[in-house]
Scaffold this motif. Structure first.
Motif: not given
Length: 84
Positions: A23-25, A45-51
């Motif tokens: 989860r990217i904060m 929080a968005p995850d790495l795939v979403q980012m």
């Protein structure tokens, strides 16, 4: 939940592990002192795939986070030399 920090090419990300998900904060540009994404709630929080989808130009930062994630999870095997 512990926070991790990864830097690459002038970008910084603060991330947490949440049930095997990254989860990217926070994502910020170190040189310009700008924040492009920030949250305090791990659940949303968005995850790495979403980012990766939202900020594809930061692929080297995402790769560095993935590497740090796998390095942390990797546990040395007792018989890593192939002995039986």
């Amino acid at each position: 939940m512990s926070e991790h920090q990864t830097e690459m090419d002038g970008w910084q990300a603060i991330w947490r592990l949440d049930d095997q998900r990254i989860r990217i904060m926070l994502v910020s540009n170190i040189f310009e002192s700008t924040t492009v994404m920030s949250t305090t709630d791990s659940a949303t929080a968005p995850d790495l795939v979403q980012m990766r989808e939202r900020f594809p130009k930061l692929d080297r930062l995402w790769d560095a986070i993935r590497h740090a994630y796998w390095s942390e999870l990797r546990v040395p095997q007792e018989h890593s030399q192939g002995t039986i």
